[in-house]
Design a protein around this motif. Sequence first.
Motif, PDB file in Angstrom:
ATOM      1  N   ILE A 276     -16.071  -2.736  30.419  1.00 34.12           N
ATOM      2  CA  ILE A 276     -16.247  -2.436  29.059  1.00 34.12           C
ATOM      3  C   ILE A 276     -16.944  -0.955  28.972  1.00 34.12           C
ATOM      4  CG2 ILE A 276     -16.409  -4.751  28.416  1.00 34.12           C
ATOM      5  CD1 ILE A 276     -19.387  -4.167  27.891  1.00 34.12           C
TER       6      ILE A 276
ATOM      7  N   SER B 207     -12.532  -2.259  25.628  1.00 33.55           N
ATOM      8  CA  SER B 207     -12.063  -3.161  26.769  1.00 33.55           C
ATOM      9  C   SER B 207     -11.402  -2.518  27.621  1.00 33.55           C
ATOM     10  CB  SER B 207     -11.871  -4.366  26.577  1.00 33.55           C
ATOM     11  OG  SER B 207     -11.492  -5.029  27.752  1.00 33.55           O
TER      12      SER B 207
ATOM     13  N   GLY C  58     -13.277  -8.823  28.904  1.00 32.94           N
ATOM     14  CA  GLY C  58     -14.014  -7.725  28.284  1.00 32.94           C
ATOM     15  C   GLY C  58     -14.361  -7.921  27.191  1.00 32.94           C
TER      16      GLY C  58
END
Length: 226
Positions: free
Chosen positions: A134, A128, A27
Motif C-alpha cells: 500500500i 493498493s 491491500g
Amino acid sequence: MRKEKNMGLFDIIGPVMIGPSSSHTAGAARIGLAARRILGEPVKKAKITLYGSFAKTGRGHGTDRALVAGLMGCTPDDTRIRDSIHLAEEQGISIQFAFSDEDMGHPNVAKIEETGISGKSVTVVGRSLGGGRILITSIDGYDVEITGEEYSFLTRHHDVPGIVADVTAVFAKEHINITTMRLFLRNKNDEAVMIIHTDRHISKALCEEIKNTNSNIISTLSLDLI
C-alpha cells in the motif's frame, strides 16, 4: 511524481491473506489498518469513499469488508474479514460507503474519514499497489508517502526554523538511525508534516518527549505497519 517501489519475488508470490485478491482485499485491509493506527484509537464511525477499480469491482472482491476489518484492527490474514461489516454493526461502529468517478491517479484508492471514540477525527487516503503493498498518500489533506514497510515517525508542526534540529537531536541521543526523512508543506509559514523512517520502533514515551522539545510541534505519531 510519486516513486513506487518495484515488485520483488515475495510481492509476486503474494501476502498471507484472506482472499480473493491481494490488491482488493489484502491491500484494502492494510489501508484500513493504517488509517486506524493513524487515528490512534478505536474507530466509532467512518465514511469510506472508493475510487477507480475499488469503486467498480471492489465489493465483489471484498474490498468493503477488508477496509472495515482493517479499521477494526484486523490484519490481512484475519478470518474476521469475511464478517467484518456485521461485526462492526454489532460493536456499534457506523460505516458509510460512497463511490466516486473522480480520477485519483491510481485505480485502487480509498479515502477514509474516520472518528474515534474520543471524538478525534482524521482523513486518510491510501492506494493498493498490488501484492498486498500500500501507499498512504494523504493525511488530513497533507500529501505524504507512507508504505508501511519501515518504522515511521510523523510530526505535525508550524513551519518555523529549528524543528528538524530538535527532533533529530533526540534521535541522536537515543541512538536511533534515520533511514529517510521528508517534509511536506502546504504553504510557506503554514503547518507542515515531517515523516522520518527509522530502523526501530519509536515508543509513545519518546513521541511525547519529542513533542515537548519544541512548542511549535503540534503532534507526533509513531506508525508501525511492518
